[in-house]
Scaffold this motif. Structure first.
Motif, PDB file in Angstrom:
ATOM      1  N   VAL A  16     -10.956  -7.722   6.054  1.00  0.00           N
ATOM      2  CA  VAL A  16     -10.446  -8.144   7.364  1.00  0.00           C
ATOM      3  C   VAL A  16     -11.302  -9.291   7.889  1.00  0.00           C
ATOM      4  CG1 VAL A  16      -9.894  -7.432   9.719  1.00  0.00           C
ATOM      5  CG2 VAL A  16      -9.743  -5.763   7.855  1.00  0.00           C
ATOM      6  N   GLN A  17     -12.595  -9.152   7.684  1.00  0.00           N
ATOM      7  CA  GLN A  17     -13.519 -10.186   8.142  1.00  0.00           C
ATOM      8  C   GLN A  17     -13.241 -11.525   7.446  1.00  0.00           C
ATOM      9  OE1 GLN A  17     -17.544  -9.012   7.629  1.00  0.00           O
ATOM     10  NE2 GLN A  17     -18.203 -10.105   9.459  1.00  0.00           N
ATOM     11  N   THR A  18     -13.002 -11.456   6.150  1.00  0.00           N
ATOM     12  CA  THR A  18     -12.679 -12.668   5.401  1.00  0.00           C
ATOM     13  C   THR A  18     -11.394 -13.299   5.935  1.00  0.00           C
ATOM     14  OG1 THR A  18     -13.658 -11.626   3.467  1.00  0.00           O
ATOM     15  CG2 THR A  18     -12.360 -13.585   3.056  1.00  0.00           C
ATOM     16  N   ALA A  19     -10.413 -12.462   6.230  1.00  0.00           N
ATOM     17  CA  ALA A  19      -9.148 -12.976   6.767  1.00  0.00           C
ATOM     18  C   ALA A  19      -9.376 -13.621   8.133  1.00  0.00           C
ATOM     19  CB  ALA A  19      -8.135 -11.842   6.890  1.00  0.00           C
ATOM     20  N   MET A  20     -10.207 -12.986   8.935  1.00  0.00           N
ATOM     21  CA  MET A  20     -10.487 -13.497  10.270  1.00  0.00           C
ATOM     22  C   MET A  20     -11.209 -14.839  10.191  1.00  0.00           C
ATOM     23  SD  MET A  20     -12.221 -11.419  13.377  1.00  0.00           S
ATOM     24  CE  MET A  20     -13.933 -11.389  12.952  1.00  0.00           C
ATOM     25  N   MET A  21     -12.232 -14.907   9.339  1.00  0.00           N
ATOM     26  CA  MET A  21     -13.022 -16.131   9.230  1.00  0.00           C
ATOM     27  C   MET A  21     -12.178 -17.305   8.750  1.00  0.00           C
ATOM     28  SD  MET A  21     -16.685 -14.645   7.956  1.00  0.00           S
ATOM     29  CE  MET A  21     -16.339 -15.229   6.342  1.00  0.00           C
ATOM     30  N   ASN A  22     -11.222 -17.021   7.878  1.00  0.00           N
ATOM     31  CA  ASN A  22     -10.429 -18.104   7.297  1.00  0.00           C
ATOM     32  C   ASN A  22      -9.041 -18.218   7.909  1.00  0.00           C
ATOM     33  OD1 ASN A  22     -12.317 -18.959   5.144  1.00  0.00           O
ATOM     34  ND2 ASN A  22     -12.065 -16.834   4.528  1.00  0.00           N
ATOM     35  N   ASP A  23      -8.788 -17.405   8.917  1.00  0.00           N
ATOM     36  CA  ASP A  23      -7.478 -17.337   9.545  1.00  0.00           C
ATOM     37  C   ASP A  23      -6.346 -17.240   8.517  1.00  0.00           C
ATOM     38  OD1 ASP A  23      -5.573 -17.146  11.457  1.00  0.00           O
ATOM     39  OD2 ASP A  23      -5.650 -19.237  12.103  1.00  0.00           O
ATOM     40  N   VAL A  24      -6.411 -16.195   7.723  1.00  0.00           N
ATOM     41  CA  VAL A  24      -5.342 -15.895   6.768  1.00  0.00           C
ATOM     42  C   VAL A  24      -4.545 -14.705   7.310  1.00  0.00           C
ATOM     43  CG1 VAL A  24      -4.822 -15.086   4.423  1.00  0.00           C
ATOM     44  CG2 VAL A  24      -6.725 -16.662   4.790  1.00  0.00           C
ATOM     45  N   PRO A  25      -3.347 -14.952   7.845  1.00  0.00           N
ATOM     46  CA  PRO A  25      -2.548 -13.825   8.345  1.00  0.00           C
ATOM     47  C   PRO A  25      -2.170 -12.880   7.198  1.00  0.00           C
ATOM     48  CG  PRO A  25      -1.638 -15.927   9.064  1.00  0.00           C
ATOM     49  CD  PRO A  25      -2.666 -16.230   8.034  1.00  0.00           C
ATOM     50  N   ILE A  26      -2.164 -11.597   7.508  1.00  0.00           N
ATOM     51  CA  ILE A  26      -1.918 -10.594   6.468  1.00  0.00           C
ATOM     52  C   ILE A  26      -0.733  -9.727   6.851  1.00  0.00           C
ATOM     53  CG2 ILE A  26      -2.872  -8.454   5.506  1.00  0.00           C
ATOM     54  CD1 ILE A  26      -5.582  -9.770   5.742  1.00  0.00           C
ATOM     55  N   GLN A  27       0.051  -9.362   5.868  1.00  0.00           N
ATOM     56  CA  GLN A  27       1.087  -8.362   6.109  1.00  0.00           C
ATOM     57  C   GLN A  27       0.766  -7.123   5.298  1.00  0.00           C
ATOM     58  OE1 GLN A  27       5.048 -10.043   5.473  1.00  0.00           O
ATOM     59  NE2 GLN A  27       4.111 -12.018   5.938  1.00  0.00           N
ATOM     60  N   VAL A  28       0.683  -5.991   5.987  1.00  0.00           N
ATOM     61  CA  VAL A  28       0.496  -4.717   5.285  1.00  0.00           C
ATOM     62  C   VAL A  28       1.871  -4.087   5.143  1.00  0.00           C
ATOM     63  CG1 VAL A  28      -0.555  -2.434   5.375  1.00  0.00           C
ATOM     64  CG2 VAL A  28      -1.808  -4.405   6.263  1.00  0.00           C
ATOM     65  N   LYS A  29       2.250  -3.759   3.909  1.00  0.00           N
ATOM     66  CA  LYS A  29       3.597  -3.249   3.650  1.00  0.00           C
ATOM     67  C   LYS A  29       3.554  -2.020   2.770  1.00  0.00           C
ATOM     68  CE  LYS A  29       6.266  -7.471   3.615  1.00  0.00           C
ATOM     69  NZ  LYS A  29       7.125  -8.304   2.770  1.00  0.00           N
ATOM     70  N   SER A  30       4.637  -1.269   2.792  1.00  0.00           N
ATOM     71  CA  SER A  30       4.708  -0.103   1.913  1.00  0.00           C
ATOM     72  C   SER A  30       5.341  -0.487   0.581  1.00  0.00           C
ATOM     73  CB  SER A  30       5.552   0.985   2.561  1.00  0.00           C
ATOM     74  OG  SER A  30       5.917   1.921   1.583  1.00  0.00           O
ATOM     75  N   LYS A  88       0.835  -1.209   0.000  1.00  0.00           N
ATOM     76  CA  LYS A  88       0.000   0.000   0.000  1.00  0.00           C
ATOM     77  C   LYS A  88       0.864   1.251   0.000  1.00  0.00           C
ATOM     78  CE  LYS A  88      -3.838  -2.269   2.227  1.00  0.00           C
ATOM     79  NZ  LYS A  88      -4.976  -1.938   1.373  1.00  0.00           N
ATOM     80  N   ASP A  89       0.184   2.401  -0.007  1.00  0.00           N
ATOM     81  CA  ASP A  89       0.949   3.654   0.029  1.00  0.00           C
ATOM     82  C   ASP A  89       1.289   4.067   1.457  1.00  0.00           C
ATOM     83  OD1 ASP A  89      -1.656   4.186   0.631  1.00  0.00           O
ATOM     84  OD2 ASP A  89      -1.835   5.955  -0.642  1.00  0.00           O
ATOM     85  N   VAL A  90       0.833   3.292   2.430  1.00  0.00           N
ATOM     86  CA  VAL A  90       1.248   3.518   3.815  1.00  0.00           C
ATOM     87  C   VAL A  90       2.086   2.308   4.218  1.00  0.00           C
ATOM     88  CG1 VAL A  90      -0.717   4.917   4.496  1.00  0.00           C
ATOM     89  CG2 VAL A  90      -0.888   2.436   4.634  1.00  0.00           C
ATOM     90  N   GLY A 147       6.307  -3.896   7.957  1.00  0.00           N
ATOM     91  CA  GLY A 147       4.947  -3.360   7.994  1.00  0.00           C
ATOM     92  C   GLY A 147       4.195  -3.787   9.241  1.00  0.00           C
ATOM     93  N   THR A 148       2.905  -4.038   9.065  1.00  0.00           N
ATOM     94  CA  THR A 148       2.066  -4.501  10.173  1.00  0.00           C
ATOM     95  C   THR A 148       1.564  -5.901   9.853  1.00  0.00           C
ATOM     96  OG1 THR A 148       1.322  -2.276  10.712  1.00  0.00           O
ATOM     97  CG2 THR A 148      -0.081  -4.086  11.459  1.00  0.00           C
ATOM     98  N   GLU A 149       1.596  -6.754  10.854  1.00  0.00           N
ATOM     99  CA  GLU A 149       1.090  -8.109  10.671  1.00  0.00           C
ATOM    100  C   GLU A 149      -0.282  -8.210  11.313  1.00  0.00           C
ATOM    101  OE1 GLU A 149       4.336 -10.941  11.480  1.00  0.00           O
ATOM    102  OE2 GLU A 149       2.666 -12.210  12.175  1.00  0.00           O
TER     103      GLU A 149
END
Ligand code: ASP
Ligand code: MG
Length: 403
Positions: free
Chosen positions: A216-230, A173-175, A237-239
């Motif tokens: 986010v809800q989809t990730a939560m329901m399926n337990d898919v960890p996400i990394q937000v990066k610039s 992302k841009d952040v 970034g943020t995990e």
């Protein structure tokens, strides 16, 4: 070998130069021996322009055609991304939603991805190719092109991570991550290293724009960890992960605020069963989202006051629906459209006593009046005057040691 989803948002593919830059990130990951699926958004501003085109023809533009129109933005970036990768000497190919296919269910402009065919793409990945997939879209059982809601390409990336069983889902992302508050308004805001799905869901619903709530809800329901990066800075970034993987030293993870709320109070509403339903039914039928609801206990058991908040853009519609509602009686209606909602969010709250009290005390110290309150397990929200919102956020940020 690691299989990854790399998703690039609108700003990250907002110009040809940026697409080439994003392609270089993909190349680096590919060169390190990873299998890569790239998901792209439309170039920043494109989807808004397409919406505007449709609206200039008709405010009631046909929704099937709207989906054909809106999803074209991602088709453009998919081809440009694949072409840019080819130009860097990488085997890469774009797939359109119907070629995969990405199967969706539900209404036009608001469909959900329910399945995807993985075979063709998996074969291609095994041959060393990079697959480029357009976010935000799919095809229905009847073969019509669908879109899955604005901002939906994050959700596409999450679903792909799930269905293709990838080892990671990285959103460029841009952040450079999720912050404890809006870094543009609160300069002391800090990047959060790890946050739970639940907290992120609250923050997204409360107006933090980093990620669309339904993704986010989809990730939560399926337990898919996400990394937000610039896309633009090489920083950690943020995990976003499940709560068990997070150490909570702080009660509060973030402070969010929204400033486009309005508060309506109905004074002297009859206190009998069915009244609240009668008040809110027409609002819901007209797609007006009601956020907080507070009903006073009536002193005489006959009349009560009911306060609720809505988005400011809905205030005129809500007020005329209430005025025209023959099923309800009330003495007066009060409207305050200069309010904002300030919320503290934190999964650590559950284990820390006195968080709510501390919040109220710090607002009192700033002489900020609370107009309404709502709480959940991991969130406390208050409605206050809009002009005090930044002051309140700053104070709470400090109170909960987030500076
Ligand atoms: N292009 C779509 C939008 O702007 C989807 C996305 O970017 O996530 O809403
Ligand atoms: Mg976008």
């Amino acid at each position: 070998m690691t299989k990854k989803v790399l998703k690039f948002g609108g700003t990250s593919v907002g110009s040809i130069q940026r697409i080439v830059h994003a392609a270089k990130i993909v190349k680096k990951e590919h060169d390190s021996g990873n299998k890569i699926i790239v998901v792209v958004s439309a170039m920043a501003g494109t989807t808004n322009n397409l919406v505007a085109y449709s609206q200039s023809i008709s405010k009631k533009f046909n929704k099937r055609e709207l989906d054909v129109l809106l999803t074209s933005g991602e088709q453009v970036t998919s081809a440009l991304m694949a072409g840019a990768l080819n130009d860097l000497g990488i085997k890469a190919k774009s797939w359109m939603n119907w070629q995969i296919p990405i199967l969706t269910e539900g209404d036009h402009t608001n469909a959900r991805i329910i399945n995807m065919n993985v075979e063709g793409i998996n074969n291609y990945l095994s041959e060393g190719g990079v697959a480029v997939i357009p976010g935000f879209q799919g095809v229905s059982k009847s073969g019509d092109i669908t879109s899955i809601g604005r901002g939906g390409s994050d959700a596409t990336a999450v679903v792909i991570a799930k269905i293709f069983q990838t080892d990671s889902c990285e959103l460029y992302k841009d952040v450079d991550g999720v912050y404890s508050s809006d870094p543009n308004k609160i300069p002391v805001a800090k990047k959060i290293d790890k946050i739970s799905y639940e907290e992120m869901l609250e923050l997204s619903s409360l107006g933090t724009k980093v990620m669309q709530a339904s993704a986010v809800q989809t990730a939560m329901m399926n337990d898919v960890p996400i990394q937000v990066k610039s896309t633009f800075a090489e920083r950690k970034g943020t995990e976003i992960n499940s709560q068990e993987n997070i150490d909570y030293s702080k009660a509060v993870t973030g402070v969010a605020y929204s400033k486009d709320d309005a508060k309506i109070t109905l004074i002297g509403v009859e206190d009998k069963p069915g009244v609240a339903a009668d008040i809110f039914e027409p609002l819901s039928k007209n797609e007006i989202n009601v956020d907080m609801v507070i009903q006073n206990i009536s002193a005489d058991g006959k009349k009560t006051d009911l306060t609720f908040t809505i988005k400011r853009q809905d205030k005129n519609a809500a007020s005329s629906l209430l005025k025209g509602n023959k099923k309800i009686t009330y003495e007066t209606m009060q409207m305050n459209d200069k309010v904002s909602k300030v919320s503290i969010v934190g999964a650590g709250m559950v284990a820390t006593p006195g968080v709510t009290y501390k919040m109220f005390r710090s607002l009192a110290e700033e002489k900020i009046n609370i107009l309404a309150i709502s709480t959940s397990e991991i969130k406390v929200s208050v409605i206050i005057d809009e002009e005090s919102s930044i002051q309140a956020v700053k104070k709470l940020h400090k109170t909960f040691n987030l500076d």
